[in-house]
Design a protein around this motif. Structure first.
Motif, PDB file in Angstrom:
ATOM      1  N   CYS A 118     -33.462  29.051   5.684  1.00 44.90           N
ATOM      2  CA  CYS A 118     -32.620  28.012   6.549  1.00 44.90           C
ATOM      3  C   CYS A 118     -33.475  26.870   6.913  1.00 44.90           C
ATOM      4  O   CYS A 118     -34.836  27.183   7.068  1.00 44.90           O
ATOM      5  CB  CYS A 118     -31.965  28.695   7.484  1.00 44.90           C
ATOM      6  N   GLN A 119     -32.754  25.836   7.378  1.00 44.70           N
ATOM      7  CA  GLN A 119     -33.608  24.638   7.914  1.00 44.70           C
ATOM      8  C   GLN A 119     -33.444  25.012   9.369  1.00 44.70           C
ATOM      9  O   GLN A 119     -32.445  24.980   9.871  1.00 44.70           O
ATOM     10  CB  GLN A 119     -32.745  23.371   7.260  1.00 44.70           C
ATOM     11  N   VAL A 120     -34.744  24.747  10.095  1.00 45.51           N
ATOM     12  CA  VAL A 120     -34.766  25.130  11.555  1.00 45.51           C
ATOM     13  C   VAL A 120     -34.021  24.097  12.238  1.00 45.51           C
ATOM     14  O   VAL A 120     -33.058  24.271  13.280  1.00 45.51           O
ATOM     15  CB  VAL A 120     -36.181  25.080  11.942  1.00 45.51           C
ATOM     16  N   THR A 121     -34.020  22.638  12.053  1.00 46.61           N
ATOM     17  CA  THR A 121     -33.452  21.749  12.835  1.00 46.61           C
ATOM     18  C   THR A 121     -32.857  20.617  11.822  1.00 46.61           C
ATOM     19  O   THR A 121     -33.325  20.782  10.660  1.00 46.61           O
ATOM     20  CB  THR A 121     -34.191  20.959  13.722  1.00 46.61           C
ATOM     21  N   THR A 122     -31.607  19.948  12.155  1.00 51.00           N
ATOM     22  CA  THR A 122     -31.349  18.777  11.128  1.00 51.00           C
ATOM     23  C   THR A 122     -31.318  17.547  12.220  1.00 51.00           C
ATOM     24  O   THR A 122     -31.608  17.507  13.223  1.00 51.00           O
ATOM     25  CB  THR A 122     -29.893  19.202  10.718  1.00 51.00           C
ATOM     26  N   PRO A 123     -31.292  16.429  11.358  1.00 48.27           N
ATOM     27  CA  PRO A 123     -31.467  15.161  12.226  1.00 48.27           C
ATOM     28  C   PRO A 123     -30.454  14.983  13.008  1.00 48.27           C
ATOM     29  O   PRO A 123     -30.755  14.207  14.102  1.00 48.27           O
ATOM     30  CB  PRO A 123     -31.311  14.089  11.014  1.00 48.27           C
ATOM     31  N   SER A 124     -29.302  15.368  13.138  1.00 46.31           N
ATOM     32  CA  SER A 124     -28.197  15.366  14.062  1.00 46.31           C
ATOM     33  C   SER A 124     -28.455  16.423  15.174  1.00 46.31           C
ATOM     34  O   SER A 124     -27.603  16.518  16.112  1.00 46.31           O
ATOM     35  CB  SER A 124     -26.941  15.338  13.445  1.00 46.31           C
ATOM     36  N   SER A 125     -29.130  17.525  15.121  1.00 45.98           N
ATOM     37  CA  SER A 125     -29.295  18.266  16.063  1.00 45.98           C
ATOM     38  C   SER A 125     -29.946  17.995  17.371  1.00 45.98           C
ATOM     39  O   SER A 125     -30.767  17.000  17.512  1.00 45.98           O
ATOM     40  CB  SER A 125     -30.559  19.474  15.471  1.00 45.98           C
ATOM     41  N   VAL A 126     -29.195  18.648  18.454  1.00 48.57           N
ATOM     42  CA  VAL A 126     -29.613  18.262  19.915  1.00 48.57           C
ATOM     43  C   VAL A 126     -31.285  18.632  19.919  1.00 48.57           C
ATOM     44  O   VAL A 126     -32.007  18.240  20.887  1.00 48.57           O
ATOM     45  CB  VAL A 126     -28.883  19.197  20.813  1.00 48.57           C
ATOM     46  N   VAL A 160     -47.830  15.515   8.900  1.00 48.99           N
ATOM     47  CA  VAL A 160     -48.384  16.694   8.184  1.00 48.99           C
ATOM     48  C   VAL A 160     -48.043  18.109   8.645  1.00 48.99           C
ATOM     49  O   VAL A 160     -47.895  18.202   9.831  1.00 48.99           O
ATOM     50  CB  VAL A 160     -49.764  16.712   7.843  1.00 48.99           C
ATOM     51  N   LEU A 161     -47.320  18.869   7.826  1.00 55.19           N
ATOM     52  CA  LEU A 161     -46.991  20.014   8.141  1.00 55.19           C
ATOM     53  C   LEU A 161     -48.385  20.895   8.165  1.00 55.19           C
ATOM     54  O   LEU A 161     -48.613  21.090   7.098  1.00 55.19           O
ATOM     55  CB  LEU A 161     -45.604  20.687   7.454  1.00 55.19           C
ATOM     56  N   ILE A 162     -48.501  21.637   9.196  1.00 60.33           N
ATOM     57  CA  ILE A 162     -49.562  22.604   9.188  1.00 60.33           C
ATOM     58  C   ILE A 162     -49.189  24.081   9.628  1.00 60.33           C
ATOM     59  O   ILE A 162     -48.751  23.816  10.855  1.00 60.33           O
ATOM     60  CB  ILE A 162     -50.644  21.903  10.116  1.00 60.33           C
ATOM     61  N   ILE A 163     -49.315  24.729   8.934  1.00 56.78           N
ATOM     62  CA  ILE A 163     -49.026  26.235   9.627  1.00 56.78           C
ATOM     63  C   ILE A 163     -50.183  26.724  10.252  1.00 56.78           C
ATOM     64  O   ILE A 163     -51.233  27.045   9.637  1.00 56.78           O
ATOM     65  CB  ILE A 163     -48.585  27.388   8.393  1.00 56.78           C
ATOM     66  N   LEU A 164     -50.154  26.551  11.446  1.00 54.96           N
ATOM     67  CA  LEU A 164     -51.723  27.011  12.139  1.00 54.96           C
ATOM     68  C   LEU A 164     -51.895  28.417  12.124  1.00 54.96           C
ATOM     69  O   LEU A 164     -53.129  29.028  12.181  1.00 54.96           O
ATOM     70  CB  LEU A 164     -51.280  26.805  13.708  1.00 54.96           C
ATOM     71  N   LEU A 165     -50.712  29.337  12.102  1.00 54.33           N
ATOM     72  CA  LEU A 165     -50.787  30.814  12.328  1.00 54.33           C
ATOM     73  C   LEU A 165     -49.757  31.486  11.505  1.00 54.33           C
ATOM     74  O   LEU A 165     -48.635  31.006  11.727  1.00 54.33           O
ATOM     75  CB  LEU A 165     -50.980  31.147  13.487  1.00 54.33           C
ATOM     76  N   GLN A 166     -50.054  32.402  10.872  1.00 54.37           N
ATOM     77  CA  GLN A 166     -48.991  33.229  10.312  1.00 54.37           C
ATOM     78  C   GLN A 166     -49.661  34.664  10.486  1.00 54.37           C
ATOM     79  O   GLN A 166     -50.335  35.065   9.543  1.00 54.37           O
ATOM     80  CB  GLN A 166     -48.984  33.124   8.858  1.00 54.37           C
ATOM     81  N   VAL A 167     -49.173  35.541  11.465  1.00 54.62           N
ATOM     82  CA  VAL A 167     -49.907  36.751  11.678  1.00 54.62           C
ATOM     83  C   VAL A 167     -48.791  37.736  11.492  1.00 54.62           C
ATOM     84  O   VAL A 167     -47.567  37.722  12.052  1.00 54.62           O
ATOM     85  CB  VAL A 167     -50.310  36.942  12.958  1.00 54.62           C
ATOM     86  N   VAL A 206     -41.941  17.976   9.229  1.00 55.01           N
ATOM     87  CA  VAL A 206     -41.868  17.783   7.885  1.00 55.01           C
ATOM     88  C   VAL A 206     -41.204  18.665   7.148  1.00 55.01           C
ATOM     89  O   VAL A 206     -40.485  18.301   6.203  1.00 55.01           O
ATOM     90  CB  VAL A 206     -43.487  17.490   7.319  1.00 55.01           C
ATOM     91  N   ASP A 207     -41.446  19.918   7.280  1.00 52.52           N
ATOM     92  CA  ASP A 207     -40.758  20.932   6.678  1.00 52.52           C
ATOM     93  C   ASP A 207     -40.324  22.144   7.368  1.00 52.52           C
ATOM     94  O   ASP A 207     -40.828  23.161   7.617  1.00 52.52           O
ATOM     95  CB  ASP A 207     -41.638  21.535   5.614  1.00 52.52           C
ATOM     96  N   LEU A 208     -39.267  21.715   8.318  1.00 51.03           N
ATOM     97  CA  LEU A 208     -38.780  22.898   9.335  1.00 51.03           C
ATOM     98  C   LEU A 208     -38.017  23.689   8.700  1.00 51.03           C
ATOM     99  O   LEU A 208     -36.550  23.766   8.573  1.00 51.03           O
ATOM    100  CB  LEU A 208     -38.209  22.039  10.307  1.00 51.03           C
ATOM    101  N   SER A 209     -38.555  24.616   7.947  1.00 52.34           N
ATOM    102  CA  SER A 209     -37.797  25.889   7.309  1.00 52.34           C
ATOM    103  C   SER A 209     -38.540  27.213   7.549  1.00 52.34           C
ATOM    104  O   SER A 209     -39.669  27.268   7.480  1.00 52.34           O
ATOM    105  CB  SER A 209     -37.548  25.345   5.790  1.00 52.34           C
ATOM    106  N   LEU A 210     -37.513  28.113   7.491  1.00 51.73           N
ATOM    107  CA  LEU A 210     -37.917  29.794   7.455  1.00 51.73           C
ATOM    108  C   LEU A 210     -37.379  30.336   6.212  1.00 51.73           C
ATOM    109  O   LEU A 210     -36.440  29.963   5.744  1.00 51.73           O
ATOM    110  CB  LEU A 210     -37.413  30.233   8.713  1.00 51.73           C
ATOM    111  N   GLN A 211     -38.056  31.043   5.815  1.00 49.44           N
ATOM    112  CA  GLN A 211     -37.784  31.861   4.577  1.00 49.44           C
ATOM    113  C   GLN A 211     -38.303  33.204   4.774  1.00 49.44           C
ATOM    114  O   GLN A 211     -39.332  33.694   4.994  1.00 49.44           O
ATOM    115  CB  GLN A 211     -38.479  31.091   3.121  1.00 49.44           C
ATOM    116  N   CYS A 212     -37.449  34.205   3.742  1.00 47.35           N
ATOM    117  CA  CYS A 212     -37.825  35.545   3.696  1.00 47.35           C
ATOM    118  C   CYS A 212     -37.761  35.857   2.358  1.00 47.35           C
ATOM    119  O   CYS A 212     -36.762  35.199   1.534  1.00 47.35           O
ATOM    120  CB  CYS A 212     -36.858  36.501   4.355  1.00 47.35           C
ATOM    121  N   ASP A 213     -38.839  36.103   1.718  1.00 53.46           N
ATOM    122  CA  ASP A 213     -38.905  36.578   0.079  1.00 53.46           C
ATOM    123  C   ASP A 213     -38.156  37.830  -0.187  1.00 53.46           C
ATOM    124  O   ASP A 213     -37.608  37.834  -1.314  1.00 53.46           O
ATOM    125  CB  ASP A 213     -40.232  36.592  -0.320  1.00 53.46           C
ATOM    126  N   HIS A 214     -37.986  38.809   0.933  1.00 53.31           N
ATOM    127  CA  HIS A 214     -37.179  39.723   0.684  1.00 53.31           C
ATOM    128  C   HIS A 214     -36.632  39.952   2.166  1.00 53.31           C
ATOM    129  O   HIS A 214     -37.165  40.103   3.112  1.00 53.31           O
ATOM    130  CB  HIS A 214     -38.213  41.167   0.443  1.00 53.31           C
TER     131      HIS A 214
END
Length: 308
Positions: free
Chosen positions: A84-92, A7-14, A33-41
């Motif tokens: 962007c996706q933070v990691t990919t399955p083939s990433s170190v 389960v993806l849990i965002i513990l903190l967004q400050v 589960v969802d390794l992604s970062l996003q900027c709305d602006h």
């Protein structure tokens, strides 16, 4: 109970005010589960990455990679993008590798910054990049032609048809010239490069962001202190050489080479300062001499993370 990999849990967004009137600092804890970062602006700028583990893990449990490797991977993949996706399955740095016995998650510190865009047609002369707040960091730079509309007015069609024209190394060249400056002016007529596609009318297209950061200038044969108090140092750029005619110029005449660059200095300064509350910087023999006969200085761009 901390995180579970299913389960993806965002513990903190400050959101923390950076004090530059530009952006906020986001702090997210992510699982696989969802390794992604996003900027709305704006676009992403990664400031720090740390691995964490849940309370069942031990010190002996393996991590996919070091914090430094994870930061380098995320910076390369995410900086300057809206999402962007933070990691990919083939990433170190793959968090979801079943071979990992622990349950790691990433603590990612990032900001959303306004992206600025400058296009300069060939022959126009001066290129001007400027940040009212923060420092210039170039995200993309293309010299050549990638479409038939840009800088096309008054030009014959034959000079516009080649849209696969791009000078190799343009991003590196402009990053070295402009990163870490509040204002960067370069005369294209003086600092010309080779012609990547003869007969095609070309232009320079630069995208950059203004990163909230500090600048330390140390004249040759001197030392300086970087001090972040209760925070830690994050180094973004460093150069030993000369990029203008005014810095460390008092009483000096050896200033003619203003394109004096030594890129390897960044890694050295990172070893000295990264993750520390304070450090001392100055000229070191390992820097070498990138421009013999020119009086040089060390410039370091950094910011303090934590301790707000």
């Amino acid at each position: 109970m901390l995180l579970n990999q299913s389960v993806l849990i965002i513990l903190l967004q400050v959101s923390l005010c950076l004090g530059y009137g530009m952006s906020v600092l986001e702090n997210r804890f992510l699982t696989c589960v969802d390794l992604s970062l996003q900027c709305d602006h704006g676009v992403l700028k990664v400031y720090g990455v740390k691995y964490r583990t849940n309370e069942k893990s031990t010190d002996e449990s393996p991590k996919p990679c070091s914090d430094t490797e994870a930061f380098n991977t995320l910076s390369e993949r995410c900086d300057g993008k809206g999402q962007c996706q933070v990691t990919t399955p083939s990433s170190v740095c793959d968090l979801c590798n079943p071979a990992q016995l622990n349950q790691p998650y990433l603590e990612v510190t990032y900001g959303c910054l306004e992206s600025k865009h400058v296009t300069t047609c060939d022959g126009a002369g001066m290129v001007h990049l400027e940040c009212d707040d923060g420092l210039v960091f170039v995200q993309k730079a293309v010299y050549g032609r990638t479409d038939s509309q840009t800088c096309s007015q008054g030009r014959p069609q034959g000079q516009l048809t080649n849209t696969q024209c791009s000078q190799e190394g343009t991003l590196t060249r402009w990053s070295q010239r402009c990163d870490g400056k509040r204002m960067c002016e370069v005369n294209m007529k003086v600092n010309h490069v080779s012609d990547p596609c003869y007969g095609t009318y070309k232009y320079l297209d630069v995208t950059y962001i203004c990163v909230p950061a500090r600048v330390s200038i140390t004249c040759s044969d001197s030392t300086s202190s970087l001090d972040c108090g209760k925070g830690v140092i994050k180094v973004f750029h460093a150069n030993f050489g000369r990029r203008d005619g005014t810095t460390c110029s008092a009483g000096r005449h050896e200033l003619s080479d203003q394109n004096c660059l030594q890129p390897k200095v960044l890694e050295v300064v990172k070893k000295w300062c990264e993750g520390k509350s304070r450090c001392t910087v100055g000229h070191d023999p390992t820097f070498g001499d990138p421009c013999y006969g020119t009086y040089k200085y060390l410039e370091v761009s950094y910011r303090c993370l934590g301790g707000y």
